[in-house]
Design an enzyme around this catalytic site. Structure first.
Site, PDB file in Angstrom:
ATOM      1  N   ARG B  54      81.212  43.720 -26.488  1.00  0.00           N
ATOM      2  CA  ARG B  54      81.607  42.810 -25.409  1.00  0.00           C
ATOM      3  C   ARG B  54      81.633  43.489 -24.043  1.00  0.00           C
ATOM      4  NH1 ARG B  54      83.064  38.941 -27.788  1.00  0.00           N
ATOM      5  NH2 ARG B  54      83.585  40.419 -29.427  1.00  0.00           N
ATOM      6  N   THR B  55      82.312  44.615 -23.995  1.00  0.00           N
ATOM      7  CA  THR B  55      82.504  45.266 -22.700  1.00  0.00           C
ATOM      8  C   THR B  55      81.167  45.730 -22.130  1.00  0.00           C
ATOM      9  OG1 THR B  55      84.664  45.991 -23.461  1.00  0.00           O
ATOM     10  CG2 THR B  55      83.806  47.054 -21.505  1.00  0.00           C
ATOM     11  N   LYS B  83      75.359  67.272 -28.598  1.00  0.00           N
ATOM     12  CA  LYS B  83      74.982  68.685 -28.425  1.00  0.00           C
ATOM     13  C   LYS B  83      76.135  69.502 -27.858  1.00  0.00           C
ATOM     14  CE  LYS B  83      70.318  67.164 -27.280  1.00  0.00           C
ATOM     15  NZ  LYS B  83      69.470  66.874 -26.102  1.00  0.00           N
ATOM     16  N   ARG B 104      83.058  54.382 -21.422  1.00  0.00           N
ATOM     17  CA  ARG B 104      84.035  54.221 -22.498  1.00  0.00           C
ATOM     18  C   ARG B 104      84.009  55.508 -23.315  1.00  0.00           C
ATOM     19  NH1 ARG B 104      85.059  49.263 -26.505  1.00  0.00           N
ATOM     20  NH2 ARG B 104      86.019  48.612 -24.571  1.00  0.00           N
ATOM     21  N   HIS B 132      92.555  50.093 -20.487  1.00  0.00           N
ATOM     22  CA  HIS B 132      91.321  49.308 -20.480  1.00  0.00           C
ATOM     23  C   HIS B 132      91.421  48.362 -19.277  1.00  0.00           C
ATOM     24  CE1 HIS B 132      87.763  47.421 -21.634  1.00  0.00           C
ATOM     25  NE2 HIS B 132      88.067  46.918 -22.809  1.00  0.00           N
TER      26      HIS B 132
END
Lengths: 143, 306
Positions: B54-55, B83, B104, B132
């Protein structure tokens, strides 16, 4: 037991008994070439017992914030040419850098290399600090 | 050179700035054509070290509707994080290619690290169980459009209040408005963290804890449901024991106010039964729509375009 006075350096006095070694380690005093004395359980009219650290030399980092966090009773005496030139009292700092570590396994400090462990004072009465990254509380246990 | 503005926590924005964003989002919803080229030749980097549907889609849709372009990765496995690259280095690199970054990360506080190194605005699109803020902006736009006010509201927050970052950010945001009362509905194991309660106490915000959804429902202007998120638990047994604790059914809605709104950051599992979707008070899909418009307003604001 007699420990001589010092010529140029500092005396950390009124350290709560038992906290001297922790301060010695955090200040990395073992890395100095000069004379360093840790006196444990010295008699104190104010506290009954106290620790004292004497450093006869320079070249160390005097982190008053760290000292204030460990023990607000400490006084820092600066000695020059055998004379006391400055006496400082310490207090709980608003911010702490690289003194304590965040114990939250989800915190970015648990994986990211090269970042400081930073905390800010969240409650002066309770002596609580929170990680500036994840807000997790760190509470210093009272001895 | 202007100072870079980031959005790490919702409180990085003043209430005036939030009102500005809500007003711009309203205007975008009314006149989308006026905004369709505002980000022409601008690029948004979506750095998603943790999967999200969604985000990430709403950020992508927001930038596309502004006429801009989007680049980035959708999970850490397709980035140099595998890595061993640090967050700071990844963000510094992304800043060479993009005008603004939405990130995120599963680790809490990662956007704080990013913001210290960045040369372009950083938007926190979720950091672990911490904050958030763009979901909160979405929630605020939904509340604004459905209730026409941010003050004088009783808000029930239900479910996983311990790890639910959307809940934490919403409380931070709404605590700044007058006469907002929170009812925290959760099992003891998933109660709101103490630091959030301390924050509310310091601001003089009224809050109470309650274990039964049924007890709180009649008092609420807003019911904010959350998912009990499997990925926030350290072990499966705890998750299975708690996941069905708080489920909203049509029957439980019986004593609720006629104008109460039901919100949910989505995705849901079973905490809102599908039968509730047809109830006029259900507005969680409308909330998802609001998410795109408020992100458009935010991108414009942080880029200094509106």
């Amino acid at each position: 037991m007699n420990i001589d006075g010092i010529n140029n350096g500092i005396v950390l006095d009124h350290i709560s008994a038992g906290k001297g070694m922790r301060i010695y380690e955090l200040m990395k005093l073992d890395r100095l070439d000069c004379m360093v004395a840790i006196i444990q359980n010295a008699s104190s009219t104010k506290f009954g017992k106290k620790d004292i650290i004497k450093v006869d030399g320079t070249g160390f980092k005097l982190d008053l914030d760290m000292l204030g966090y460990i023990d607000q009773h400490i006084t820092v005496d600066t000695i020059e040419n055998g004379r006391l030139v400055k006496k400082q009292h310490v207090d709980l700092p608003e911010e702490l850098t690289n003194v304590i570590r965040c114990h939250n396994p989800r915190c970015i400090t648990s994986v990211e290399q090269g970042i400081d462990q930073k905390f800010r004072l969240s409650n002066r009465q309770k002596k609580t600090y929170r990680c500036v990254y994840c807000d997790t509380e760190y509470r210093e246990k009272e001895d | 050179m202007n100072e870079i503005r980031n959005l790490i926590n919702i409180t990085d924005l003043s209430t005036e700035e939030i009102e500005h964003l809500v007003t711009v989002a309203d205007d975008i919803m009314a006149h989308p054509e006026a905004y369709q080229d505002m980000c022409a030749h601008k690029k948004l980097a979506t750095l998603f070290f943790e999967p999200s549907t969604r985000t990430r889609l709403s950020f992508t849709a927001a930038m596309m509707d502004l006429g801009g372009n989007v680049l980035g990765f959708a999970d850490a496995n397709s980035s140099s994080a595998t890595k061993g690259e640090s967050v700071a280095d990844t963000v510094t690199m992304a800043g060479c290619y993009a005008d603004i970054i939405a990130m995120r990360h599963p680790k809490e506080g990662a956007p704080v690290v990013a913001a210290r190194r960045t040369t372009v605005p950083i938007i926190n699109a979720g950091d672990g169980g911490h904050f958030h803020p763009t979901q909160t902006l979405t929630d605020l736009l939904t509340i604004h459009r459905k209730k026409s006010r941010f003050s004088h509201l009783t808000i029930g927050l239900c479910g996983d209040l311990m790890f639910g970052r959307t809940v934490h950010s919403l409380i931070e945001a709404m605590s700044r408005y007058e006469d907002v009362h929170f009812i925290l509905i959760s099992p003891p194991e998933l109660r709101l963290p103490d630091y959030m309660k301390e924050m509310m106490d310091q601001k003089g915000v009224l809050w109470e804890e309650c274990e039964k959804l049924e007890d709180a429902i009649p008092k609420l202007d807003i019911l904010y449901m959350t998912r009990v998120q499997k990925e926030r638990f350290f072990n499966e047994a705890d998750y299975i024991r708690l996941k069905d604790s708080y489920i909203l059914t049509r029957k439980k809605l019986g004593p609720a106010k006629a104008d109460m709104i039901i919100m949910h950051p989505l995705p849901r599992v079973n905490e809102i039964q599908v039968e509730v979707d047809d109830d006029p008070r259900a507005c969680y899909f409308y909330q998802a729509l609001c998410g795109k418009y408020i992100r458009m307003a935010l991108i414009l604001y942080l880029l200094g375009l509106k």
